[in-house]
Design a protein around this motif. Structure first.
Motif, PDB file in Angstrom:
ATOM      1  N   ILE A  40      50.694 -10.759   2.894  1.00 30.87           N
ATOM      2  CA  ILE A  40      49.432 -11.295   2.364  1.00 30.87           C
ATOM      3  C   ILE A  40      48.472 -10.186   1.898  1.00 30.87           C
ATOM      4  CG2 ILE A  40      47.389 -12.697   2.892  1.00 30.87           C
ATOM      5  CD1 ILE A  40      49.256 -14.337   4.805  1.00 30.87           C
ATOM      6  N   PRO A  41      48.102  -9.232   2.755  1.00 31.63           N
ATOM      7  CA  PRO A  41      47.139  -8.229   2.250  1.00 31.63           C
ATOM      8  C   PRO A  41      47.756  -7.290   1.213  1.00 31.63           C
ATOM      9  CG  PRO A  41      47.704  -7.791   4.552  1.00 31.63           C
ATOM     10  CD  PRO A  41      48.362  -9.083   4.189  1.00 31.63           C
ATOM     11  N   VAL A  63      40.884 -11.110   3.901  1.00 25.72           N
ATOM     12  CA  VAL A  63      41.893 -11.696   4.799  1.00 25.72           C
ATOM     13  C   VAL A  63      41.200 -12.504   5.897  1.00 25.72           C
ATOM     14  CG1 VAL A  63      43.645 -11.170   6.540  1.00 25.72           C
ATOM     15  CG2 VAL A  63      43.670  -9.965   4.352  1.00 25.72           C
ATOM     16  N   HIS A  74      51.172 -10.389   9.134  1.00 27.18           N
ATOM     17  CA  HIS A  74      51.223  -9.779   7.793  1.00 27.18           C
ATOM     18  C   HIS A  74      51.743 -10.747   6.733  1.00 27.18           C
ATOM     19  CE1 HIS A  74      50.244  -5.964   9.598  1.00 27.18           C
ATOM     20  NE2 HIS A  74      51.192  -6.171  10.501  1.00 27.18           N
ATOM     21  N   HIS A 116      42.864 -16.517  -3.740  1.00 28.00           N
ATOM     22  CA  HIS A 116      43.076 -15.077  -3.506  1.00 28.00           C
ATOM     23  C   HIS A 116      44.241 -14.545  -4.336  1.00 28.00           C
ATOM     24  CE1 HIS A 116      40.353 -15.278  -0.062  1.00 28.00           C
ATOM     25  NE2 HIS A 116      40.955 -16.418   0.251  1.00 28.00           N
ATOM     26  N   SER A 162      40.352  -6.241   3.684  1.00 27.22           N
ATOM     27  CA  SER A 162      40.308  -6.672   5.081  1.00 27.22           C
ATOM     28  C   SER A 162      39.358  -7.856   5.284  1.00 27.22           C
ATOM     29  CB  SER A 162      39.879  -5.498   5.966  1.00 27.22           C
ATOM     30  OG  SER A 162      38.680  -4.922   5.447  1.00 27.22           O
TER      31      SER A 162
END
Lengths: 84, 395
Positions: free
Chosen positions: A31-32, A42, A66, A18, A39
């Motif tokens: 992370i996002p 994740v 998060h 990712h 979404s």
């Protein structure tokens, strides 16, 4: 997974696919937001984390997680709970 | 102060990039609808191959006559919810006719299909329960799960062994367990391997809800959906469906045999706190259910048309979303810009299909998604195949 591998190292390894831009990862990495994962991405990543550590991380918990540090804490807590 | 719209800036920028290509693939205007399979779009007669009109009943005379009669006799709308304003007799008639069609004891209708999943899932599951949902579930299932307040566990798409692991891993917190599957998945057109999932009931306790939105009217000897096709209707505790596809109107339903099923009417916010369907909508839905029951040959035509399109795409060398013939046939594309360009060339060539892009697709796929109708003629299917052939040749 080997129990000798720190949880954060394993999570960073799982984030590899990712992170095509090779952004430096730390406990503070959101992370996002910083890795620009949508979404669904994740949630797919969290399934890999669940399978790697043989734990359950419900979607409700993911919504409040998060940073990599947040996730490490969730994983460690759930490993302890599983082994209790 | 943070502008509330700031979080939507990436969406606006993505939309602008699409508009720079001269295309608004998510804002098509149908100037006129000529038939279940044809419309006037941008001044051009266009074949509709992306409208989920599986049974082709939208211009059925019996349905239109029933809608007109209801409009004249009962007015334009119900002006409130069934809890507050009461039901019209025809709401009950639709529920009874659907229950009979589905061979279920109980049926509740909703104003939209989206609300049917919201209502059923949030009505069945509560904060002490766990919902296990397929990773490729429709947004209405995800939203219903969120509304329920239940613990949510996502399993890998169509993977019964993965669900097995997650059921085993899940902590028993004393609540109920609901597994949610779909008959036909809306993006790739693949079916849930129901038999494999039902096998898990020998090992784990759970109740099963099957969303037959894309399979109701389509699959099974009685047109009831995947559970009917698989001969496993007794194993599906609850069935959800929509009227906006095979029924050709708008609304949705939940059905089941549980003796307390009717209590859901007083436990489902998306049922209780929204206006009920208009008389014309209910009347056309009743007529459409009768049409489906009376004309099973529509299912045969849909299957033949689906095979024709599927085989045509395979002959062109296109990669489809799944290996089995389905009324949903998605063509996998390289990336977002090329998908938008191909979609636009198809529309210019007189063929409308759906464009489906991440994150609304499984595995970040870019798709040109077709849905087949029983009302498509062989010539129309061949025109769709030919249009794809031209577009692919230019790609």
């Amino acid at each position: 997974m080997s129990t000798d591998t720190p949880v954060i190292d394993e999570i960073c390894r799982l984030l590899g696919p990712h992170n095509p831009k090779g952004i430096a990862l730390s406990a503070e990495t959101d992370i996002p937001a910083e890795l620009n994962i949508d979404s669904v991405g994740v949630l797919d990543f969290i399934m890999d984390v669940e399978d790697t550590f043989d734990i359950e991380i419900p979607m409700n918990v993911v919504a409040e997680t998060h940073t990599i540090g947040d996730l490490v804490k969730v994983v460690e807590d759930r490993i302890k709970k599983r082994n209790a | 102060m943070t502008d509330l719209f700031e979080k939507h800036r990436p969406i606006a920028e993505r939309f602008e990039r699409m508009m720079e290509m001269g295309v608004n693939a998510v804002g098509v205007v149908n100037d006129r609808i000529l038939s279940p399979t044809r419309a006037i779009i941008q001044g051009r007669e266009t074949i509709l191959a992306g409208t989920n009109n599986y049974m082709g009943v939208t211009f059925e005379k019996a349905c239109i006559d029933a809608g007109k009669k209801a409009l004249e006799e009962f007015g334009t709308g119900t002006t409130g919810s069934r809890i507050a304003n009461g039901s019209y007799a025809m709401h009950r008639e639709l529920e009874q006719s659907l229950a009979a069609f589905l061979n279920r004891k109980h049926c509740i209708v909703f104003t939209t299909g989206y609300q049917a999943n919201l209502g059923m899932i949030a009505g069945l599951a509560g904060p002490r329960d766990t919902v296990f949902l397929d990773a490729d579930s429709h947004s209405s299932i995800y939203d219903g799960c969120t509304l329920s307040g239940a613990k949510l566990v996502r399993f890998r798409h169509n993977d019964a062994s993965d669900l097995d692991r997650r059921l085993s891993r899940s902590e028993d917190e004393g609540g109920g367990r609901l597994v949610v599957l779909e008959g036909i998945y809306s993006m790739l057109g693949d079916r849930a391997p129901l038999k494999d999932f039902v096998e898990l009931r020998k090992k784990h306790q759970f109740q099963l809800l099957v969303d037959e939105a894309h399979s109701f009217g389509v699959l099974g000897p009685n047109g009831r959906g995947l559970a009917d096709e698989a001969g496993l209707e007794d194993e599906a505790d609850f069935v959800v469906g929509t009227f906006s596809k095979s029924i050709g109107s708008i609304g949705g339903f939940g059905a089941g045999d549980h003796p307390l099923f009717e209590t859901l009417r007083y436990a489902m916010r998306p049922y209780m706190f929204t206006a009920s369907s208009s008389p014309a909508t209910i009347a056309t839905s009743i007529a459409a259910v009768k049409t489906l029951a009376r004309e099973p040959e529509r299912r045969d035509r849909l299957r033949r048309n689906s095979e024709r399109l599927f085989n045509g795409f395979r002959t062109l060398g296109l990669e489809t979303g799944c290996e089995e013939v389905s009324p949903v046939i998605a063509v996998k594309c390289k990336d977002e810009p090329s998908t938008i360009a191909m979609w636009n060339r198809l529309l210019q060539g007189g063929v409308y299909v759906n464009i489906a892009l991440p994150p609304g697709t499984p595995n970040r796929l870019c798709l040109l998604r077709c849905s087949v109708s029983a009302a498509h003629s062989d010539a129309e299917i061949d025109q769709v195949i030919a249009a794809f052939g031209k577009v692919v040749a230019k790609a």
